[in-house]
Design an enzyme around this catalytic site. Structure first.
Site, PDB file in Angstrom:
ATOM      1  N   SER A 132     -51.461   4.932 -25.302  1.00  0.00           N
ATOM      2  CA  SER A 132     -50.004   4.735 -25.306  1.00  0.00           C
ATOM      3  C   SER A 132     -49.224   5.819 -24.575  1.00  0.00           C
ATOM      4  CB  SER A 132     -49.492   4.626 -26.740  1.00  0.00           C
ATOM      5  OG  SER A 132     -49.791   3.351 -27.278  1.00  0.00           O
ATOM      6  N   LYS A 151     -45.051  11.929 -26.150  1.00  0.00           N
ATOM      7  CA  LYS A 151     -45.682  10.664 -26.520  1.00  0.00           C
ATOM      8  C   LYS A 151     -47.131  10.864 -26.947  1.00  0.00           C
ATOM      9  CE  LYS A 151     -45.427   6.290 -27.154  1.00  0.00           C
ATOM     10  NZ  LYS A 151     -46.400   6.495 -28.266  1.00  0.00           N
ATOM     11  N   LYS A 188     -46.874   4.829 -21.814  1.00  0.00           N
ATOM     12  CA  LYS A 188     -45.484   4.423 -21.994  1.00  0.00           C
ATOM     13  C   LYS A 188     -44.492   5.444 -21.437  1.00  0.00           C
ATOM     14  CE  LYS A 188     -46.890   1.519 -25.787  1.00  0.00           C
ATOM     15  NZ  LYS A 188     -47.426   1.551 -27.148  1.00  0.00           N
ATOM     16  N   SER A 191     -43.481   3.105 -30.317  1.00  0.00           N
ATOM     17  CA  SER A 191     -44.642   2.863 -29.459  1.00  0.00           C
ATOM     18  C   SER A 191     -44.983   1.374 -29.387  1.00  0.00           C
ATOM     19  CB  SER A 191     -45.869   3.662 -29.947  1.00  0.00           C
ATOM     20  OG  SER A 191     -46.858   3.721 -28.944  1.00  0.00           O
TER      21      SER A 191
END
Length: 379
Positions: A60, A225, A63, A120
């Site tokens: 993730s 993140k 992102k 997320s």
């Protein structure tokens, strides 16, 4: 030369220079992860690196790029934060981490950004990709074009959310480049620093909690993140600022639960304990003046938009030199804030980074009479 250069293009060029050297420190903390990187958030200089160019799966952390492309579109004026994003069947069907969007639902661009940065959401990432790119496939192409622009030579994106695909990979060094670019985008840290957000009050309350626990556990953290898949392990790209020093850490491939937080804190602790930020110039300071032709004034002051600083090991004595690069000819009209050259910073003869010089005031084009009178005076 006085026309404004695109933010992404200009910063992308700088990144190719920032990341060309070796890490500033040869030694660093012993980390239990696949690869790691520590950067100076002001200049992008590498302070510590472990297996920085080794192939890894981002999960993730992907992102970050999705958010960047959306914020670029906002900055360019092609979309607005309150514009509505329609959720498609494909977006709503995404598994894994999600914010439970349903087909046909509409959410603002800002809500989608929060859903991606905080929750997320794979579904929100897919919906944003379709909206910004015009199609899912076109957005993937945009991601890879941006990666190329930023010099991310070891990266290929196959989706906007990070669910595992063999052809979806990156490196710690590349993620450092992306993170450095991201934190300088207007609004990026505003979203990644949100810890709690009420996304859906009805029919059942859905509160999003940021997966980046460093926002609560580590002083000065305001991004960025996390990411996890079984293939990638536990990843975290983080940034924290204490006093004048901002650091960016990248930790990839941790195996134990919560290990990506521990290893990131160890890496950031090393950075804050070992390095200090040294101010060279302040925002608004005049660095030079430049002759201007066909203007109501003969010269224009060149100033700095931002503070100029560099990071050095504590107690280090380094020779810092500067070089001013100016265009060969500048013609009126010029507006305050237009780029008009650059200031290059060197440490012990090695290039560190460059900073844009801007016009400090407006200079209108001179009238025919003034230009003729000036010519006669010269003759």
């Amino acid at each position: 030369m006085h026309k404004k250069m695109g933010f992404g293009v200009f910063l992308g060029i700088l990144l190719l220079l920032f990341f060309s050297g070796k890490a500033l420190a040869e030694n660093g903390p012993a980390l239990n992860c696949k690869s790691a990187l520590l950067l100076d958030g002001s200049s992008g200089e590498v302070l510590y690196e472990m297996n920085g160019e080794e192939k890894a799966y981002p999960a993730s952390v992907t992102k970050i790029m999705t958010i960047c492309l959306a914020l670029e579109a906002v900055a360019a004026g092609s979309v607005s934060l309150d514009e509505q994003v329609m959720v498609s069947e494909a977006a709503a069907s995404m598994g894994g981490s999600q914010v439970y969007l349903f087909p046909g639902e509409s959410r603002s661009v800002e809500e989608m950004l929060i859903a991606i940065a905080v929750g997320s959401g794979n579904d929100a990432s897919y919906a944003m990709a379709e909206f910004i790119g015009g199609s899912y496939e076109n957005f993937i192409q945009m991601m890879n074009e941006k990666a190329t622009e930023l010099g991310m030579q070891g990266t290929n994106f196959a989706n906007p959310h990070g669910l595992h695909e063999e052809n979806h990979y990156t490196t710690a060094r590349d993620l450092g480049k992306l993170a450095y670019y991201a934190i300088h985008l207007p609004g990026f840290l505003e979203y990644t620093s949100i810890y709690e957000y009420e996304f859906r009050p009805e029919p059942k309350l859905l509160t999003l909690w940021n997966t980046n626990r460093l926002l609560k556990w580590y002083e000065g953290t305001d991004g960025i993140k996390t990411g996890y898949t079984s293939e990638a392990g536990r990843n975290l790209v983080a940034t924290a600022k204490r006093e004048d020093l901002r650091l960016i850490s990248v930790v990839l491939g941790c195996q134990e639960r919560q290990a990506h937080f521990k290893e990131s804190m160890d890496l950031l602790n090393y950075g804050f304990n070992s390095f200090s930020c040294r101010l060279l110039h302040t925002a608004g300071e005049q660095i030079a003046s430049l002759p201007i032709s066909k203007g109501k004034k003969d010269t224009i002051p060149l100033i700095l938009k931002q503070d100029v600083s560099y990071t050095a090991q504590k107690n280090e004595q380094a020779l810092i030199t500067e070089k001013i690069i100016l265009p060969p000819l500048l013609k009126a009209p010029v507006s305050a804030g237009d780029p008009c050259g650059e200031l290059r910073i060197f440490r012990d003869g090695r290039f560190l980074f460059s900073v844009e010089l801007q016009a400090g005031e407006d200079v209108e084009k001179a009238s025919w009479f003034r230009s003729w009178r000036k010519l006669l005076k010269c003759l």
